[in-house]
Design a protein around this motif. Sequence first.
Motif, PDB file in Angstrom:
ATOM      1  N   LEU A  18      41.283  82.430  59.319  1.00 54.21           N
ATOM      2  CA  LEU A  18      40.913  82.105  60.692  1.00 54.21           C
ATOM      3  C   LEU A  18      40.194  80.765  60.680  1.00 54.21           C
ATOM      4  O   LEU A  18      39.567  80.397  59.683  1.00 54.21           O
ATOM      5  CB  LEU A  18      39.974  83.155  61.293  1.00 54.21           C
ATOM      6  CG  LEU A  18      40.551  84.495  61.750  1.00 54.21           C
ATOM      7  CD1 LEU A  18      39.424  85.411  62.181  1.00 54.21           C
ATOM      8  CD2 LEU A  18      41.548  84.305  62.881  1.00 54.21           C
ATOM      9  N   ARG A  19      40.272  80.066  61.811  1.00 51.79           N
ATOM     10  CA  ARG A  19      39.521  78.822  61.968  1.00 51.79           C
ATOM     11  C   ARG A  19      38.647  78.931  63.206  1.00 51.79           C
ATOM     12  O   ARG A  19      39.157  79.085  64.323  1.00 51.79           O
ATOM     13  CB  ARG A  19      40.464  77.633  62.113  1.00 51.79           C
ATOM     14  CG  ARG A  19      39.740  76.283  62.071  1.00 51.79           C
ATOM     15  CD  ARG A  19      40.667  75.170  62.465  1.00 51.79           C
ATOM     16  NE  ARG A  19      40.130  73.861  62.150  1.00 51.79           N
ATOM     17  CZ  ARG A  19      40.382  72.761  62.850  1.00 51.79           C
ATOM     18  NH1 ARG A  19      41.173  72.825  63.904  1.00 51.79           N
ATOM     19  NH2 ARG A  19      39.867  71.599  62.488  1.00 51.79           N
ATOM     20  N   LEU A  20      37.348  78.868  62.995  1.00 48.05           N
ATOM     21  CA  LEU A  20      36.404  78.903  64.093  1.00 48.05           C
ATOM     22  C   LEU A  20      36.057  77.478  64.534  1.00 48.05           C
ATOM     23  O   LEU A  20      36.013  76.561  63.711  1.00 48.05           O
ATOM     24  CB  LEU A  20      35.118  79.622  63.683  1.00 48.05           C
ATOM     25  CG  LEU A  20      35.255  81.031  63.116  1.00 48.05           C
ATOM     26  CD1 LEU A  20      33.870  81.613  62.851  1.00 48.05           C
ATOM     27  CD2 LEU A  20      36.046  81.920  64.048  1.00 48.05           C
ATOM     28  N   SER A  21      35.804  77.331  65.814  1.00 49.22           N
ATOM     29  CA  SER A  21      35.347  76.056  66.369  1.00 49.22           C
ATOM     30  C   SER A  21      34.046  76.276  67.125  1.00 49.22           C
ATOM     31  O   SER A  21      33.812  77.343  67.689  1.00 49.22           O
ATOM     32  CB  SER A  21      36.382  75.469  67.320  1.00 49.22           C
ATOM     33  OG  SER A  21      37.591  75.200  66.659  1.00 49.22           O
ATOM     34  N   SER A  70      33.337  71.788  58.509  1.00 56.75           N
ATOM     35  CA  SER A  70      33.573  70.380  58.802  1.00 56.75           C
ATOM     36  C   SER A  70      33.097  70.099  60.222  1.00 56.75           C
ATOM     37  O   SER A  70      32.779  71.028  60.970  1.00 56.75           O
ATOM     38  CB  SER A  70      35.055  70.024  58.657  1.00 56.75           C
ATOM     39  OG  SER A  70      35.841  70.780  59.556  1.00 56.75           O
ATOM     40  N   ARG A  71      33.039  68.821  60.586  1.00 61.25           N
ATOM     41  CA  ARG A  71      32.628  68.464  61.941  1.00 61.25           C
ATOM     42  C   ARG A  71      33.288  67.162  62.351  1.00 61.25           C
ATOM     43  O   ARG A  71      33.644  66.334  61.509  1.00 61.25           O
ATOM     44  CB  ARG A  71      31.103  68.345  62.043  1.00 61.25           C
ATOM     45  CG  ARG A  71      30.495  67.265  61.187  1.00 61.25           C
ATOM     46  CD  ARG A  71      28.957  67.343  61.174  1.00 61.25           C
ATOM     47  NE  ARG A  71      28.357  66.863  62.404  1.00 61.25           N
ATOM     48  CZ  ARG A  71      27.044  66.921  62.655  1.00 61.25           C
ATOM     49  NH1 ARG A  71      26.230  67.485  61.772  1.00 61.25           N
ATOM     50  NH2 ARG A  71      26.557  66.441  63.796  1.00 61.25           N
ATOM     51  N   ASP A  72      33.450  67.026  63.652  1.00 64.73           N
ATOM     52  CA  ASP A  72      33.978  65.805  64.243  1.00 64.73           C
ATOM     53  C   ASP A  72      32.891  65.281  65.162  1.00 64.73           C
ATOM     54  O   ASP A  72      32.706  65.803  66.275  1.00 64.73           O
ATOM     55  CB  ASP A  72      35.275  66.107  65.008  1.00 64.73           C
ATOM     56  CG  ASP A  72      35.934  64.856  65.565  1.00 64.73           C
ATOM     57  OD1 ASP A  72      35.228  63.860  65.827  1.00 64.73           O
ATOM     58  OD2 ASP A  72      37.162  64.877  65.756  1.00 64.73           O
ATOM     59  N   MET A  78      32.182  71.366  65.613  1.00 65.93           N
ATOM     60  CA  MET A  78      32.101  71.813  64.221  1.00 65.93           C
ATOM     61  C   MET A  78      33.151  72.890  64.008  1.00 65.93           C
ATOM     62  O   MET A  78      33.499  73.623  64.948  1.00 65.93           O
ATOM     63  CB  MET A  78      30.701  72.378  63.947  1.00 65.93           C
ATOM     64  CG  MET A  78      30.517  73.018  62.593  1.00 65.93           C
ATOM     65  SD  MET A  78      28.824  73.588  62.301  1.00 65.93           S
ATOM     66  CE  MET A  78      28.641  74.854  63.551  1.00 65.93           C
ATOM     67  N   TYR A  79      33.638  72.980  62.774  1.00 64.39           N
ATOM     68  CA  TYR A  79      34.675  73.941  62.451  1.00 64.39           C
ATOM     69  C   TYR A  79      34.279  74.751  61.229  1.00 64.39           C
ATOM     70  O   TYR A  79      33.476  74.321  60.396  1.00 64.39           O
ATOM     71  CB  TYR A  79      35.996  73.218  62.155  1.00 64.39           C
ATOM     72  CG  TYR A  79      36.436  72.280  63.240  1.00 64.39           C
ATOM     73  CD1 TYR A  79      36.134  70.913  63.185  1.00 64.39           C
ATOM     74  CD2 TYR A  79      37.132  72.742  64.353  1.00 64.39           C
ATOM     75  CE1 TYR A  79      36.523  70.054  64.185  1.00 64.39           C
ATOM     76  CE2 TYR A  79      37.526  71.886  65.362  1.00 64.39           C
ATOM     77  CZ  TYR A  79      37.211  70.533  65.272  1.00 64.39           C
ATOM     78  OH  TYR A  79      37.595  69.686  66.281  1.00 64.39           O
TER      79      TYR A  79
END
Length: 121
Positions: A18-21, A70-72, A78-79
């Motif tokens: 899964l990918r959380l944001s 990670s983050r943008d 953030m992810y």
Amino acid sequence: QVQLVESGGGLVQPGGSLRLSCAASGSIASINDMNWYRQAPGKQRDLVAAISRGGSINYADSVKGRFTISRDNAKNTMYLQMNSLKPEDTAVYYCNAWIKQYGGLQYRHYWGQGTQVTVSS
């Protein structure tokens, strides 16, 4: 007004991904450290992963090698990429961040509302 909103949770089988944001919105001048926490039923809220504005990263031992934070900074987002998920990863996942608003003098601590992750066959 500043808001953190998590998304991406759900039900997944063991071994899945899964990918959380976590998206921050509002009158934001700067975001410093951002973190993912999780809380399983009947347990305390624990730090899962942390990332500084400059990209320094730390993980809980239980997720090292499986989760990637990670983050943008341009998107104030953030992810958390979660791979090889296990039933013991089941929890509500929360993001938090130290944010300074426009016109503000200091960073303040904000929490999201949480997103449920359930790992089960």
